[in-house]
Design a protein around this motif. Structure first.
Motif, PDB file in Angstrom:
ATOM      1  N   LEU A  89      33.575  -4.288 -11.379  1.00 38.21           N
ATOM      2  CA  LEU A  89      32.218  -4.247 -11.906  1.00 38.21           C
ATOM      3  C   LEU A  89      31.805  -2.792 -12.042  1.00 38.21           C
ATOM      4  CD1 LEU A  89      30.540  -7.027  -9.712  1.00 38.21           C
ATOM      5  CD2 LEU A  89      31.560  -7.277 -11.983  1.00 38.21           C
ATOM      6  N   LEU A  90      31.172  -2.461 -13.172  1.00 32.50           N
ATOM      7  CA  LEU A  90      30.851  -1.069 -13.453  1.00 32.50           C
ATOM      8  C   LEU A  90      29.357  -0.934 -13.718  1.00 32.50           C
ATOM      9  CD1 LEU A  90      33.009   1.321 -15.553  1.00 32.50           C
ATOM     10  CD2 LEU A  90      30.556   1.221 -15.960  1.00 32.50           C
ATOM     11  N   CYS A  91      28.749   0.005 -13.008  1.00 34.09           N
ATOM     12  CA  CYS A  91      27.318   0.293 -13.188  1.00 34.09           C
ATOM     13  C   CYS A  91      27.166   1.731 -13.671  1.00 34.09           C
ATOM     14  CB  CYS A  91      26.571   0.087 -11.863  1.00 34.09           C
ATOM     15  SG  CYS A  91      24.799   0.428 -11.969  1.00 34.09           S
ATOM     16  N   TRP A  92      26.449   1.918 -14.776  1.00 33.31           N
ATOM     17  CA  TRP A  92      26.307   3.237 -15.388  1.00 33.31           C
ATOM     18  C   TRP A  92      24.852   3.651 -15.369  1.00 33.31           C
ATOM     19  CZ3 TRP A  92      26.094   4.383 -21.258  1.00 33.31           C
ATOM     20  CH2 TRP A  92      26.143   5.770 -21.475  1.00 33.31           C
ATOM     21  N   ASP A  93      24.579   4.775 -14.743  1.00 26.47           N
ATOM     22  CA  ASP A  93      23.252   5.371 -14.725  1.00 26.47           C
ATOM     23  C   ASP A  93      23.213   6.435 -15.821  1.00 26.47           C
ATOM     24  OD1 ASP A  93      20.880   6.702 -14.273  1.00 26.47           O
ATOM     25  OD2 ASP A  93      21.084   6.741 -12.096  1.00 26.47           O
ATOM     26  N   GLN A  94      22.577   6.113 -16.952  1.00 25.51           N
ATOM     27  CA  GLN A  94      22.572   7.035 -18.100  1.00 25.51           C
ATOM     28  C   GLN A  94      21.837   8.333 -17.790  1.00 25.51           C
ATOM     29  OE1 GLN A  94      21.904   5.555 -22.126  1.00 25.51           O
ATOM     30  NE2 GLN A  94      21.880   3.457 -21.343  1.00 25.51           N
ATOM     31  N   SER A  95      20.781   8.260 -17.034  1.00 18.75           N
ATOM     32  CA  SER A  95      19.972   9.454 -16.779  1.00 18.75           C
ATOM     33  C   SER A  95      20.750  10.516 -16.011  1.00 18.75           C
ATOM     34  CB  SER A  95      18.703   9.079 -16.010  1.00 18.75           C
ATOM     35  OG  SER A  95      19.031   8.496 -14.757  1.00 18.75           O
ATOM     36  N   ARG A  96      21.595  10.087 -15.082  1.00 18.53           N
ATOM     37  CA  ARG A  96      22.393  11.033 -14.291  1.00 18.53           C
ATOM     38  C   ARG A  96      23.860  11.058 -14.722  1.00 18.53           C
ATOM     39  NH1 ARG A  96      21.358   9.621  -8.134  1.00 18.53           N
ATOM     40  NH2 ARG A  96      21.749   7.514  -8.933  1.00 18.53           N
ATOM     41  N   ASN A  97      24.191  10.253 -15.735  1.00 20.65           N
ATOM     42  CA  ASN A  97      25.574  10.126 -16.205  1.00 20.65           C
ATOM     43  C   ASN A  97      26.525   9.855 -15.035  1.00 20.65           C
ATOM     44  OD1 ASN A  97      27.585   9.972 -18.127  1.00 20.65           O
ATOM     45  ND2 ASN A  97      28.004  12.167 -18.117  1.00 20.65           N
ATOM     46  N   GLN A  98      26.128   8.899 -14.210  1.00 21.63           N
ATOM     47  CA  GLN A  98      26.891   8.552 -13.013  1.00 21.63           C
ATOM     48  C   GLN A  98      27.422   7.134 -13.140  1.00 21.63           C
ATOM     49  OE1 GLN A  98      24.642   8.547  -9.369  1.00 21.63           O
ATOM     50  NE2 GLN A  98      26.448   8.605  -8.079  1.00 21.63           N
ATOM     51  N   VAL A  99      28.702   6.973 -12.864  1.00 20.08           N
ATOM     52  CA  VAL A  99      29.356   5.665 -12.954  1.00 20.08           C
ATOM     53  C   VAL A  99      29.822   5.253 -11.563  1.00 20.08           C
ATOM     54  CG1 VAL A  99      31.280   4.360 -13.925  1.00 20.08           C
ATOM     55  CG2 VAL A  99      30.096   6.076 -15.319  1.00 20.08           C
ATOM     56  N   GLN A 100      29.450   4.051 -11.164  1.00 22.37           N
ATOM     57  CA  GLN A 100      29.885   3.490  -9.885  1.00 22.37           C
ATOM     58  C   GLN A 100      30.644   2.202 -10.158  1.00 22.37           C
ATOM     59  OE1 GLN A 100      26.976   4.119  -6.468  1.00 22.37           O
ATOM     60  NE2 GLN A 100      25.568   4.053  -8.192  1.00 22.37           N
ATOM     61  N   VAL A 101      31.789   2.046  -9.501  1.00 23.60           N
ATOM     62  CA  VAL A 101      32.686   0.925  -9.781  1.00 23.60           C
ATOM     63  C   VAL A 101      32.923   0.138  -8.504  1.00 23.60           C
ATOM     64  CG1 VAL A 101      34.962   0.240 -10.619  1.00 23.60           C
ATOM     65  CG2 VAL A 101      33.806   2.236 -11.616  1.00 23.60           C
ATOM     66  N   VAL A 102      32.686  -1.167  -8.581  1.00 23.26           N
ATOM     67  CA  VAL A 102      33.019  -2.100  -7.501  1.00 23.26           C
ATOM     68  C   VAL A 102      34.363  -2.738  -7.840  1.00 23.26           C
ATOM     69  CG1 VAL A 102      32.305  -4.158  -6.241  1.00 23.26           C
ATOM     70  CG2 VAL A 102      30.585  -2.543  -7.061  1.00 23.26           C
ATOM     71  N   LEU A 103      35.298  -2.693  -6.920  1.00 25.43           N
ATOM     72  CA  LEU A 103      36.640  -3.234  -7.156  1.00 25.43           C
ATOM     73  C   LEU A 103      36.793  -4.586  -6.494  1.00 25.43           C
ATOM     74  CD1 LEU A 103      38.749   0.005  -6.555  1.00 25.43           C
ATOM     75  CD2 LEU A 103      38.173  -1.039  -8.750  1.00 25.43           C
TER      76      LEU A 103
END
Length: 468
Positions: A355-369
């Protein structure tokens, strides 16, 4: 006539490693006569014969058996089977590593002399108890620093082994500079040498751990122990040479602090330069975040996959110790969702086991495996995250991604999870080609050096879920 033919016919041949092969013919007396070939360096200047079993031991002859040419410096200081048993970058790395070790050995002698002077060696007013207390404080500080640094950064050293290797050697130079300057300010001597020893203990952890990672890279025949042992022999020889030179150098500089400091700066410059050349010569064939970012950017812009040599040549060496958290792999699920709606929104469109969550404002990507996520899933998730980051960058992109980038730049008309869902469809077409390009270019995709945390999760997925 048949015997004459037998004398001229090659009966067998042998070769050692990748060396020159030599043939064997039958001699007139029935013994085997081996060709010398390219073995003249081994001390053989003519063909020699091997007597058959049962012959009189008193007969004059050459060696009974053709023993492998494990002799001289190659046998003592290089792994067995060199160069086939090690990576192609082994020799240039070891040569520059020896240069830096020699320079470091000389610098260390200057630093040791300064520490002994500061403790009171040669000073009639100095006491044994004061020197002992200073030494104990210095050592205990370093021990605590070693434990804390191993806990703090131990799991990160594999991901950026080259950068941490260079960092360790530069920090070692800083530590020796502190030791040299310690006697200049006697009131701060204990604090200065304690700080220096703290830095040296960090160097010990970072340098030892990254050396182990590089040994894994260099060993190509499951010969890590041999490669490590021969590296230790090379380092011992270099340190011995440094010790002998130090015995000649120290009497010349001991009476002139300015000259001693000048020698130290020269040796430090040589040490850093040799370290840079050594680390730059390495060609790692596994992908970390930095190399994957370079390769993916080149692929998206030009449609070509960089080979390991080109990517390693372009990889930055002065960054990577504390990278910006733009991509986080293996984050806990509870960090991203707090309600059923948010969970459903996050899962929607994800048919891969992440699962991938993208924070556009900070250009940060967090991935749940997912629990079943393998190396290729992690590689795809990292590629997905970096591709989202490319949407906010510059440079040409494939038509599908260019359209998405225009939508992102136009304003927040689409929520991040919608963009993520659409990039999944693009990645379904792009990633198989990219993965094949990586494998064809020589990258090892069955493993990686991406920084991945230990969190894993499970969730309800559509039947189309794929596990790589």
């Amino acid at each position: 006539m048949a015997d004459d033919v037998g004398l001229e016919t090659q009966l067998c041949s042998e070769q050692f490693g990748s060396g020159e092969a030599r043939g064997c013919r039958a001699a007139a007396d029935g013994s085997l006569q081996w060709e010398v070939g390219g073995w003249r360096w081994w001390g053989l200047s003519r063909a020699f014969t091997v007597k058959p079993e049962g012959r009189d031991a008193g007969e004059v002859g050459a060696p009974r058996a053709a023993s492998p040419p494990l002799s001289g410096l190659q046998a003592v200081f290089l792994p067995q089977g060199f160069p086939d048993s090690v990576s192609p970058d082994y020799l240039p790395y070891q040569l520059w590593d020896s240069v830096q070790a020699f320079a470091s050995s000389l610098s260390g002698s200057l630093a040791t002399q300064a520490v002994l002077l500061g403790i009171g060696v040669g000073n009639a007013k100095a006491t044994v108890s004061a020197a002992t207390a200073t030494w104990l404080v210095k050592d205990s500080t370093g021990m605590l620093g070693r434990i804390v640094f191993a806990w703090w950064k131990g799991s990160k050293l594999d991901c950026n082994a080259k950068q941490w290797r260079l960092f360790a050697d530069i920090l070692n130079d800083v530590a020796m500079f502190l030791e040299i300057m310690a006697p200049v300010y006697p009131i701060c001597f204990t604090m200065t040498v304690s700080t220096s020893n703290l830095a040296k203990c960090i160097v010990s952890v970072a340098g030892g751990a990254t050396r182990a990672a590089l040994t894994v890279h260099q060993a190509r025949r499951n010969n890590m122990a041999d490669v490590s042992a021969k590296d230790s022999s090379q380092e011992t020889l270099v340190n011995l040479a440094g010790l002998l030179v130090s015995l000649l150098m120290l009497p010349l500089v001991s009476g002139c602090p300015g000259f001693s400091l000048g020698c130290f700066f020269f040796l430090t410059a040589l040490h850093i330069y040799a370290n840079y050349r050594a680390v730059r010569s390495l060609v790692m064939e596994t992908l970390n975040e930095g190399r994957l970012r370079l390769v993916l950017k080149h692929y998206l812009q030009r449609g070509e996959v960089l080979d390991p040599t080109a990517a390693n040549r372009m990889e930055p060496l002065w960054t990577g110790f504390w990278p910006a958290p733009s991509l986080s792999l293996g984050v806990p699920l509870h960090r991203l969702v707090s309600s059923v709606f948010e969970l459903q929104q996050l899962v929607e469109g994800h048919q891969e086991p992440y699962l991938l969550c993208w924070d556009q404002s900070r250009n940060q990507v967090q991935v749940v495996l997912n629990q079943k996520a393998g190396p290729k899933t992690v590689l795809r998730a990292a590629t997905h995250g970096l591709m989202l980051g490319a949407l906010q960058g510059d440079g040409p992109l494939p038509a599908e991604l260019e359209e998405l980038r225009n939508q992102v730049r136009a304003g927040p008309k689409k929520e991040s999870w919608v963009i993520v869902k659409e990039t999944h469809q693009v990645l379904d077409m792009l990633f198989p080609k990219f993965l094949k390009g990586l494998q064809d270019a020589g990258w090892k995709t069955e493993k990686h050096q991406l920084e991945v945390d230990e969190w894993r999760a499970t969730w309800l997925l559509s039947p189309e879920k794929k596990v790589l």
